[in-house]
Design an enzyme around this catalytic site. Structure first.
Site, PDB file in Angstrom:
ATOM      1  N   ASP A 130       6.699   7.311   0.951  1.00 38.59           N
ATOM      2  CA  ASP A 130       5.742   6.584   0.564  1.00 38.59           C
ATOM      3  C   ASP A 130       4.640   7.169  -0.073  1.00 38.59           C
ATOM      4  OD1 ASP A 130       4.252   3.996  -0.263  1.00 38.59           O
ATOM      5  OD2 ASP A 130       3.098   3.506   1.416  1.00 38.59           O
ATOM      6  N   HIS A 131       4.282   6.883  -1.239  1.00 36.53           N
ATOM      7  CA  HIS A 131       2.878   7.471  -1.305  1.00 36.53           C
ATOM      8  C   HIS A 131       3.297   9.497  -0.714  1.00 36.53           C
ATOM      9  CE1 HIS A 131       0.378   4.804  -3.537  1.00 36.53           C
ATOM     10  NE2 HIS A 131       1.006   4.041  -2.007  1.00 36.53           N
ATOM     11  N   HIS A 143      -5.372  -0.782  -1.739  1.00 36.77           N
ATOM     12  CA  HIS A 143      -4.146  -0.411  -0.179  1.00 36.77           C
ATOM     13  C   HIS A 143      -5.298  -1.883   0.425  1.00 36.77           C
ATOM     14  CE1 HIS A 143      -1.998   2.013  -1.855  1.00 36.77           C
ATOM     15  NE2 HIS A 143      -1.398   1.532  -1.789  1.00 36.77           N
ATOM     16  N   GLY A 197      -0.448  -2.655  -2.357  1.00 41.80           N
ATOM     17  CA  GLY A 197      -0.951  -3.042  -1.831  1.00 41.80           C
ATOM     18  C   GLY A 197      -0.896  -4.771  -1.777  1.00 41.80           C
TER      19      GLY A 197
END
Ligand code: 13P
Length: 287
Positions: free
Chosen positions: A84-85, A177, A208
């Site tokens: 993630d990210h 988020h 989010g």
């Protein structure tokens, strides 16, 4: 066996539902999510942030733990293990470690550099049969104490990144988020609609996922969102259940600290949250 998220997301986009990405932080989180997905016959994506990856002793440990659980818990629904990210370096480390999916978050680079790095990673993922998510327009949050609507992506930039061959695209549409502020303007369906029109069959990702009202989630899915990320909500339900357990003095019963007892109420709470989300996203029975 871990799978790429490509097939499950293509099916979700066609079937107008979304697959949940639930972030994991430890063994209990992971077990709760996998068992719920299996019970509901739903595909699922396990999200791992770089911070959570470090906490769990590195990506190789995560891969080992998840693969072990798939076998020991006899999980047969499609499961993708997704960074993630991810940074550019993090993405490469996860590819090496055996993840089945990565997100390269190049949204903070100038668009040319984002394009160049995404193209390289797309090539590697294609070769390895992995899925890759890219982001355009950063997801909002707090800045200098002011909490505003998240940034909205430029639909033309979305098309440019989608055309590089990514599997799924996260476009900022006013999402944030963490918890949404009271004065949050809501999701920009206008932006989502424009992005979907430019990118066609590309599965779109909504970050989010915590705290977005159910009607907005449903509308987002109808406009092409096929993956929804949830992290904070699992943390909050874990926290609340654990606090109740401690406040009731239950942790003082027995011989001493027992993680199997102390973490059990939180683990059950995560299962309930994941179930609620899978039902809302429409992925139940879609494995
Ligand atoms: P929330 O923490 O708001 O649920 O967002 C999760 C997320 O988007 C992870 O990438």
């Amino acid at each position: 066996m871990l799978v790429s998220a490509k097939e499950m997301l293509t099916k979700a986009k066609e079937g107008k539902y979304a697959v949940g990405q639930f972030n994991i932080n430890n063994l209990e989180w992971t077990k709760a999510i996998l068992l719920t997905a299996q019970e509901l016959n739903s595909p699922v994506i396990l999200g791992v942030s770089e911070g959570a990856g470090k906490y769990m002793c590195g990506y190789k440990t995560v891969v080992g733990m998840v693969n072990g659980m798939l076998e020991e818990l006899k999980i047969t629904v499609p499961v993708a293990l997704h960074l993630d990210h991810g940074s550019y370096e993090g993405a490469k480390a996860c590819i090496e470690a055996g993840f089945s999916s990565i997100m390269f978050d190049g949204s903070h680079y100038p668009i040319e550099e984002n394009v160049e790095k995404t193209r390289e990673l797309v090539g590697i993922c294609e070769e390895k049969g992995m899925s890759i998510e890219a982001e355009v327009g950063s997801i909002g949050g707090e800045e200098d104490g002011v909490v505003g609507a998240g940034e909205c992506a430029d639909p033309d930039e979305c098309k440019m990144i989608a055309d590089l061959g990514v599997t799924m695209l996260a476009a900022g549409i006013g999402n944030i988020h963490g918890k949404y502020p009271d004065n949050w303007a809501g999701l920009s369906f206008e932006t989502l609609d424009a992005v979907q029109q430019k990118t066609g069959a590309m599965p779109l990702v909504l970050h989010g996922g915590t705290g977005i009202p159910a009607d907005m989630i449903k509308k987002a899915i109808s406009l092409g969102v096929s993956k929804i990320n949830v992290n904070t909500e699992c943390q909050l339900s874990f926290q609340e259940a654990t606090r109740k357990y401690i406040e009731a003095g239950k942790d003082l019963e027995g011989k001493g600290f027992d993680p199997r007892k102390l973490l059990a109420p939180g683990t059950e709470a995560i299962k309930a949250t994941v179930k609620e989300k899978m039902e809302l996203f429409g992925s139940v029975g879609k494995a």
